[in-house]
Design a protein around this motif. Structure first.
Motif, PDB file in Angstrom:
ATOM      1  N   ILE A  99       0.714  -1.205  -0.048  1.00  0.00           N
ATOM      2  CA  ILE A  99      -0.079   0.016   0.048  1.00  0.00           C
ATOM      3  C   ILE A  99       0.714   1.218   0.003  1.00  0.00           C
ATOM      4  CG2 ILE A  99      -2.019   1.146   1.240  1.00  0.00           C
ATOM      5  CD1 ILE A  99      -2.536  -1.359   2.561  1.00  0.00           C
ATOM      6  N   TRP A 100       0.552   2.343  -1.011  1.00  0.00           N
ATOM      7  CA  TRP A 100       1.127   3.266  -0.777  1.00  0.00           C
ATOM      8  C   TRP A 100       0.298   4.535  -0.585  1.00  0.00           C
ATOM      9  CZ3 TRP A 100       1.935  -0.147  -4.642  1.00  0.00           C
ATOM     10  CH2 TRP A 100       3.401  -0.898  -4.706  1.00  0.00           C
ATOM     11  N   ALA A 101       0.165   5.352   0.371  1.00  0.00           N
ATOM     12  CA  ALA A 101      -0.792   6.245   1.005  1.00  0.00           C
ATOM     13  C   ALA A 101      -0.297   7.775   0.526  1.00  0.00           C
ATOM     14  CB  ALA A 101      -1.013   6.073   2.354  1.00  0.00           C
ATOM     15  N   ASP A 102      -1.173   8.315  -0.001  1.00  0.00           N
ATOM     16  CA  ASP A 102      -0.894   9.953  -0.426  1.00  0.00           C
ATOM     17  C   ASP A 102       0.413  10.061  -0.909  1.00  0.00           C
ATOM     18  OD1 ASP A 102      -3.583  10.740   1.006  1.00  0.00           O
ATOM     19  OD2 ASP A 102      -2.502  10.725   2.749  1.00  0.00           O
ATOM     20  N   THR A 103       0.840   9.264  -1.625  1.00  0.00           N
ATOM     21  CA  THR A 103       2.023   9.339  -2.117  1.00  0.00           C
ATOM     22  C   THR A 103       2.214   9.919  -3.391  1.00  0.00           C
ATOM     23  OG1 THR A 103       2.666   7.024  -1.189  1.00  0.00           O
ATOM     24  CG2 THR A 103       4.215   7.864  -2.866  1.00  0.00           C
ATOM     25  N   THR A 104       3.252  10.937  -3.709  1.00  0.00           N
ATOM     26  CA  THR A 104       3.353  11.934  -4.946  1.00  0.00           C
ATOM     27  C   THR A 104       4.681  11.587  -5.497  1.00  0.00           C
ATOM     28  OG1 THR A 104       2.712  13.918  -5.791  1.00  0.00           O
ATOM     29  CG2 THR A 104       3.746  13.822  -3.679  1.00  0.00           C
ATOM     30  N   ARG A 105       4.888  12.061  -6.556  1.00  0.00           N
ATOM     31  CA  ARG A 105       6.025  12.344  -7.221  1.00  0.00           C
ATOM     32  C   ARG A 105       6.340  13.847  -7.886  1.00  0.00           C
ATOM     33  NH1 ARG A 105       9.468   7.803 -10.436  1.00  0.00           N
ATOM     34  NH2 ARG A 105      11.575   8.990 -10.675  1.00  0.00           N
ATOM     35  N   ILE A 106       7.378  14.381  -7.643  1.00  0.00           N
ATOM     36  CA  ILE A 106       7.364  15.781  -7.854  1.00  0.00           C
ATOM     37  C   ILE A 106       8.737  15.991  -8.819  1.00  0.00           C
ATOM     38  CG2 ILE A 106       7.353  18.204  -7.057  1.00  0.00           C
ATOM     39  CD1 ILE A 106       7.100  15.507  -4.381  1.00  0.00           C
ATOM     40  N   THR A 107       8.430  16.142  -9.950  1.00  0.00           N
ATOM     41  CA  THR A 107       9.453  16.021 -11.078  1.00  0.00           C
ATOM     42  C   THR A 107       9.292  17.346 -11.972  1.00  0.00           C
ATOM     43  OG1 THR A 107       9.398  13.635 -11.163  1.00  0.00           O
ATOM     44  CG2 THR A 107      10.519  14.663 -13.040  1.00  0.00           C
ATOM     45  N   GLY A 108      10.515  18.162 -12.095  1.00  0.00           N
ATOM     46  CA  GLY A 108      10.294  19.481 -13.061  1.00  0.00           C
ATOM     47  C   GLY A 108      11.799  20.309 -12.985  1.00  0.00           C
ATOM     48  N   THR A 109      11.978  21.206 -13.228  1.00  0.00           N
ATOM     49  CA  THR A 109      13.011  22.177 -13.236  1.00  0.00           C
ATOM     50  C   THR A 109      12.771  23.108 -12.302  1.00  0.00           C
ATOM     51  OG1 THR A 109      13.422  22.036 -15.615  1.00  0.00           O
ATOM     52  CG2 THR A 109      14.437  23.918 -14.487  1.00  0.00           C
ATOM     53  N   ILE A 110      14.071  23.488 -11.359  1.00  0.00           N
ATOM     54  CA  ILE A 110      13.834  24.202 -10.176  1.00  0.00           C
ATOM     55  C   ILE A 110      13.648  25.618 -10.719  1.00  0.00           C
ATOM     56  CG2 ILE A 110      15.046  25.234  -8.194  1.00  0.00           C
ATOM     57  CD1 ILE A 110      16.416  22.355  -7.865  1.00  0.00           C
ATOM     58  N   LEU A 111      12.669  26.447 -10.452  1.00  0.00           N
ATOM     59  CA  LEU A 111      12.447  27.986 -10.561  1.00  0.00           C
ATOM     60  C   LEU A 111      13.118  28.742  -9.411  1.00  0.00           C
ATOM     61  CD1 LEU A 111       9.074  27.859 -12.121  1.00  0.00           C
ATOM     62  CD2 LEU A 111      11.188  27.983 -13.361  1.00  0.00           C
ATOM     63  N   SER A 112      12.810  28.391  -8.355  1.00  0.00           N
ATOM     64  CA  SER A 112      13.517  29.230  -7.169  1.00  0.00           C
ATOM     65  C   SER A 112      13.212  28.276  -5.948  1.00  0.00           C
ATOM     66  CB  SER A 112      12.357  30.553  -6.617  1.00  0.00           C
ATOM     67  OG  SER A 112      11.194  29.985  -6.585  1.00  0.00           O
ATOM     68  N   ILE A 113      14.181  28.659  -4.776  1.00  0.00           N
ATOM     69  CA  ILE A 113      14.135  28.120  -3.495  1.00  0.00           C
ATOM     70  C   ILE A 113      14.241  28.955  -2.620  1.00  0.00           C
ATOM     71  CG2 ILE A 113      15.605  26.588  -2.161  1.00  0.00           C
ATOM     72  CD1 ILE A 113      17.002  25.660  -4.740  1.00  0.00           C
ATOM     73  N   SER A 114      13.267  28.833  -1.306  1.00  0.00           N
ATOM     74  CA  SER A 114      13.293  30.041  -0.487  1.00  0.00           C
ATOM     75  C   SER A 114      13.420  28.964   1.053  1.00  0.00           C
ATOM     76  CB  SER A 114      12.071  30.772  -0.492  1.00  0.00           C
ATOM     77  OG  SER A 114      11.046  30.045  -0.634  1.00  0.00           O
ATOM     78  N   GLY A 115      13.434  30.018   2.085  1.00  0.00           N
ATOM     79  CA  GLY A 115      13.662  29.288   3.529  1.00  0.00           C
ATOM     80  C   GLY A 115      14.827  28.920   3.739  1.00  0.00           C
ATOM     81  N   ARG A 116      15.016  28.776   5.285  1.00  0.00           N
ATOM     82  CA  ARG A 116      16.096  28.378   5.854  1.00  0.00           C
ATOM     83  C   ARG A 116      16.369  27.048   6.705  1.00  0.00           C
ATOM     84  NH1 ARG A 116      18.384  33.489   9.401  1.00  0.00           N
ATOM     85  NH2 ARG A 116      20.193  32.056   9.370  1.00  0.00           N
ATOM     86  N   ARG A 117      15.451  26.730   7.260  1.00  0.00           N
ATOM     87  CA  ARG A 117      15.287  25.283   7.564  1.00  0.00           C
ATOM     88  C   ARG A 117      14.381  24.492   6.802  1.00  0.00           C
ATOM     89  NH1 ARG A 117      17.035  23.575  12.724  1.00  0.00           N
ATOM     90  NH2 ARG A 117      15.256  22.134  12.721  1.00  0.00           N
TER      91      ARG A 117
END
Length: 315
Positions: A99-117
């Protein structure tokens, strides 16, 4: 995600080429068939799971004693929360083994990154999938960045995680190792390819952007006018051009299972990944096909592992 009249296109193409149109589905010589089942958990116990399918039908399935589950981490099936969206691999159609629950895959090109932790990453997931926001929690950032050394805009990103109610997904595991080049600098295919190979080897991956319960494949080398995709026709692997509706023979070299799977969408994002799969052996570079979750699971693939070594040919 798919395009209209795929079945009709396949039949017409076979007639034009003077060959049998082929039959979609698993190879009957595979032995005991695997079946994917999807739905929302209504209730679950150590021995039984009750779901509502996307079509609104309630199903009760037996959970095998050896069954395992994943919900952001390994879990006991009975610990999965009600309301989770699950994909399950079953035997005999009614006995759940994974069983895989709420499983997703995120694939693409990075546009921006924000945050510290906790990091927030904006991705361009291609012309068919648009932009997507993913959150990388601090506890997962080290593991992801080890496999994504070029963690900056313009480079490819591929992770597995879980869906969140607020819309953004949590990325928890790297699906594969990041290619070392920018997304728009895909290496050229080998010049020796002349359309002579009957089977082509490489990684087969999956995407959750297909229609619910769809069995199909996205393929990188489609004619741009045919697919309506300006980014089609890119791959570092010597793949032949195919039309929508073509049948691919896909063989999982790890499970030794085969299926004829229709090409229902453009795999322009998958074609930019000149990477390897190391499940059961090390594959040649370059993704050869991107499967719907149902097709991937029924060929014996594990959604958390993200790929399997495959051979493809024309069905």
């Amino acid at each position: 995600m798919g395009y209209p009249s795929v079945e009709r296109r396949r039949v017409l193409a076979a007639a034009a080429l003077g060959r049998e149109s082929g039959v979609p589905g698993p190879d009957p010589d595979n032995g005991e068939p695997l079946r994917a089942v999807a739905g929302e958990i209504l209730d679950v116990s150590p021995h039984l799971i009750i779901i509502e399918t996307p079509g609104g039908v309630e199903e009760r399935l037996v959970i095998a004693p050896w069954a395992t589950a994943w919900h952001g981490k390994d879990a006991a099936p009975a610990d999965l929360p009600a309301g989770s969206l699950v994909i399950m691999r079953t035997r005999d159609g009614r006995v759940v083994e994974r069983i895989w629950a709420d499983t997703t895959r995120i694939t693409g090109t990075i546009l921006s990154i924000s945050g510290r932790r906790d990091l927030t990453v904006e991705l361009d997931c291609g012309p068919h999938r648009g932009h997507r926001t993913v959150v990388i929690p601090y506890r997962a950032s080290g593991r992801l960045q080890v496999r994504h050394p070029m963690f900056e805009p313009g480079y490819l990103f591929d992770a597995i995680g879980i869906r969140q109610e607020e819309g953004a997904s949590l990325a928890l595991l790297p699906a594969t190792s990041q290619p070392p080049y920018p997304a728009r600098a895909v290496p050229a295919p080998p010049p020796a390819y002349a359309g002579q190979q009957s089977r082509i080897s490489g990684p087969a991956t999956w995407s959750d952007t297909f229609d619910e319960e769809e069995r199909g494949a996205a393929y990188p080398m489609l004619e741009r006018s045919d697919a309506g995709c300006p980014d089609a026709g890119v791959s570092c692997t010597g793949l032949p051009y195919l039309a929508l509706g073509s049948l691919l023979q896909v063989r999982n070299l790890c499970s030794q299972r085969n299926a004829n799977i229709p090409v229902v969408a453009c795999g322009c994002v998958a074609g930019r990944f000149c990477d390897r799969c190391v499940e059961c052996d090390t594959s040649p570079r370059g993704r050869v096909v991107e499967l719907s979750p149902f097709s991937y699971v029924e060929l014996g693939g594990d959604l958390v592992k993200g790929c399997f070594n495959a051979q493809i040919g024309l069905g």
